[in-house]
Scaffold this active site. Structure first.
Site, PDB file in Angstrom:
ATOM      1  N   LYS A  78       0.865  -1.324   0.116  1.00 42.14           N
ATOM      2  CA  LYS A  78      -0.144   0.192  -0.139  1.00 42.14           C
ATOM      3  C   LYS A  78       0.613   1.158  -0.157  1.00 42.14           C
ATOM      4  CE  LYS A  78      -4.000   1.695   2.663  1.00 42.14           C
ATOM      5  NZ  LYS A  78      -4.459   2.263   3.721  1.00 42.14           N
ATOM      6  N   SER A 158      -9.959   2.209   2.584  1.00 45.71           N
ATOM      7  CA  SER A 158      -8.968   2.892   1.584  1.00 45.71           C
ATOM      8  C   SER A 158      -8.238   1.979   1.398  1.00 45.71           C
ATOM      9  CB  SER A 158      -8.205   3.280   2.898  1.00 45.71           C
ATOM     10  OG  SER A 158      -7.901   3.034   3.427  1.00 45.71           O
ATOM     11  N   SER A 182     -10.493  -0.081   6.572  1.00 45.14           N
ATOM     12  CA  SER A 182      -9.984  -0.033   5.712  1.00 45.14           C
ATOM     13  C   SER A 182      -8.835  -1.363   4.991  1.00 45.14           C
ATOM     14  CB  SER A 182      -9.032   1.032   5.392  1.00 45.14           C
ATOM     15  OG  SER A 182      -9.815   2.626   5.258  1.00 45.14           O
TER      16      SER A 182
HETATM   17  N1  GLN Z   1     -13.870   4.818   5.693  1.00 46.66           N
HETATM   18  C1  GLN Z   1     -13.067   5.189   7.153  1.00 46.66           C
HETATM   19  C2  GLN Z   1     -12.311   6.422   7.202  1.00 46.66           C
HETATM   20  O1  GLN Z   1     -12.736   7.388   5.825  1.00 46.66           O
HETATM   21  C3  GLN Z   1     -12.065   4.090   7.418  1.00 46.66           C
HETATM   22  C4  GLN Z   1     -10.491   5.178   6.585  1.00 46.66           C
HETATM   23  C5  GLN Z   1      -9.324   3.933   7.078  1.00 46.66           C
HETATM   24  O2  GLN Z   1      -9.464   3.086   7.513  1.00 46.66           O
HETATM   25  N2  GLN Z   1      -8.306   4.108   6.772  1.00 46.66           N
HETATM   26  O3  GLN Z   1     -11.826   6.880   7.498  1.00 46.66           O
END
Ligand code: GLN
EC number: 6.3.5.7
Length: 490
Positions: A78, A158, A182
């Site tokens: 990532k 994400s 995410s």
């Molecule tokens: N979807 C959540 C956010 O937008 C979690 C994102 C994540 O876990 N990095 O904050």
């Protein structure tokens, strides 16, 4: 040779060890697969030269009988993980062409164990999002499509690039991070397995920070076993991260296939949402029935503060983000947009460098931390967080070994479908954020398909540092549900 990409990581590891093929061969087929799958936009940087060099090195070590636990296995990383001498952007314009001079602890452990880096994977900008649509490199496409349709779907976020690449057989596993879901939500959207470890299990050092008290790295793999193998290499104590816990790393793979007889599985009644699709309800009951058939005992539990988790998360996470992102000022990293004064340089750089979602979070975060509002919002959200954590503690104190919930409230949706209302997007994390707020481990395992042929996942939540139980229970679900692979169209 292309069928080498469809091996599981565990199978590839065994094939490499008994010299059925070399890491260079395995790496080449993945590099070709990546090239042929550019339509998915999963990789934001391909590193073929580095991959071949690492594969040759792994082959040499395997030849001498010195290969590590991941010797010769091609992985995707990532773009939130700092990789030495390899561009790392968090998929934000503000980092521009930033090339770190250091390696994140987690990735350095993967290389220590012999893994091969294929490239850097797309993600939502600074990991803020649930659809991978906020990346400055554009959205990632889910390799899954609805039956008989060609609408392009999001892979979740994400860690959308990680999930899409693993599902499309572009890499044998990937690193990911999870602040509110995410790892688990994209895993559920792509029929991959995602493990979000206990807070403190994996070092955060060298990972671009979003919300430091919630961020945790973890693996996305094709099977529960593959994920457990990656987890062992990623976990471990790191003196460079003060929140990293000094605890021995267990052999997670040994937990895969272990009996779950007698385990108490909590089914939280508050996760039964109004208007939840019947298919998700059904999947959830099926999951409980599979665990019961394996000798576990489903019991109803209550997590009364669940309904406050999402609003509290959207105070805590932006607050920490606004503070973490203050470092991107146009002076120290990446992009610089000049101005007539230093203040104007900051403003110009941040206005141009951050995307809309990141700007929204910085503004919310700054607001909830500002004098006069701090007590009303931030402090209150922290108190709610304590109550959420206590809900889980009470449940585990009653002898519950793990909690079973749906992973997401829906299957993957179309690109552009949920852009207009941020709250609609935030609702994706309704079942996952509680786990980050409480610092617990959670795994998402593919469990079935909806009526349109899209994958759905179940989540298992564990006691602190008891990832092993989640791997054991996850394996039961995987065995019962079977594995799901998307039909290739790209
Ligand atoms: N979807 C959540 C956010 O937008 C979690 C994102 C994540 O876990 N990095 O904050």
């Amino acid at each position: 040779m292309t069928d080498l990409t469809s091996l599981t990581l565990a199978e590839a590891r065994d094939g490499l060890a008994n010299k059925s093929f070399t890491s260079l061969e395995l790496t080449e087929v993945h590099l070709s697969a990546i090239e042929a799958a550019r339509a998915l936009n999963a990789f934001v940087l391909e590193t073929p030269d580095q991959a071949r060099a690492m594969a040759r090195e792994a082959d040499a070590k395997i030849g001498k009988g010195q290969g590590g636990p991941l010797a010769g296995i091609p992985l995707g990383i990532k773009d939130l993980f700092a990789t030495k001498d390899v561009r790392t952007t968090a998929c934000s314009r503000i980092l521009g062409n930033f090339v770190p001079t250091y390696e994140s602890t987690v990735t350095s452990q993967l290389w220590r164990d012999g893994a091969v880096m294929l490239g850097k994977l797309n993600n939502d900008e600074f990991a803020m999002g649930s659809s991978n649509e906020t990346s400055c490199f554009g959205p990632v496409v889910n390799p899954w499509r609805r039956d008989g349709a060609n609408t392009t779907l999001v892979p979740g976020g994400s860690s959308g690039g990680s999930a899409s690449a693993v599902a499309a057989l572009l890499c044998m596993g990937a690193t990911a991070t999870d602040t509110g879901g995410s790892i688990r939500q994209p895993a559920a959207f792509t029929a991959t397995v995602g493990m979000k470890p206990t807070y403190g299990r994996c070092s955060r050092w060298g990972i671009v920070a979003f919300a430091s008290s919630l961020d945790q790295a973890g693996p996305i793999g094709r099977t529960v076993r593959d994920t457990s193998i990656l987890m062992r290499s990623m976990a471990g104590h790191d003196p460079k991260d003060t929140t990293s816990v000094d605890r021995a790393v267990p052999d997670y793979e040994a937990a895969v296939g272990k009996s779950v007889k007698g385990m108490k599985i909590g089914i939280p009644k508050e996760y039964r949402l109004d208007g939840m699709p019947a298919e998700i309800e059904k999947l959830w009951s099926e999951g409980a029935a599979w665990l019961k058939a394996a000798g576990a005992e489903p019991v109803e539990v209550s997590l009364p503060h669940t309904k406050y988790a999402l609003p509290a998360y959207y105070i805590v996470a932006p607050a920490e983000a606004s503070s973490n992102l203050a470092r991107y000022d146009g002076v120290r990293y990446g992009l610089r947009v000049p101005g007539r004064s230093i203040g104007e340089l900051y403003e110009n750089t941040r206005a141009e460098g951050f995307g809309a979602e990141v700007r929204r979070r910085v503004m919310i975060g700054t607001y909830v931390l500002s004098a006069g509002y701090y007590d009303a919002y931030y402090l209150r959200a922290q108190k709610v967080r304590t109550l959420i954590k206590k809900d889980f503690e009470d449940c585990f104190a009653k002898g519950v070994n793990a909690i079973l919930t749906p992973a997401t409230p829906s299957a993957a949706f179309g690109i552009g479908e949920k852009g207009a209302d941020p709250v609609e997007m935030y609702l994706n994390d309704i079942f996952t954020v509680t786990v980050n707020m409480a610092g617990l481990p959670g795994i998402a395992v593919p469990a079935g398909k909806d009526s349109q042929g899209l994958p759905l996942g179940l989540q298992l939540i564990g006691r602190p540092f008891d990832e092993e139980t989640l791997f054991s229970l996850g394996e039961v679900i995987e065995q019962a549900a079977g594995r799901f692979t998307p039909a290739r169209w790209w």
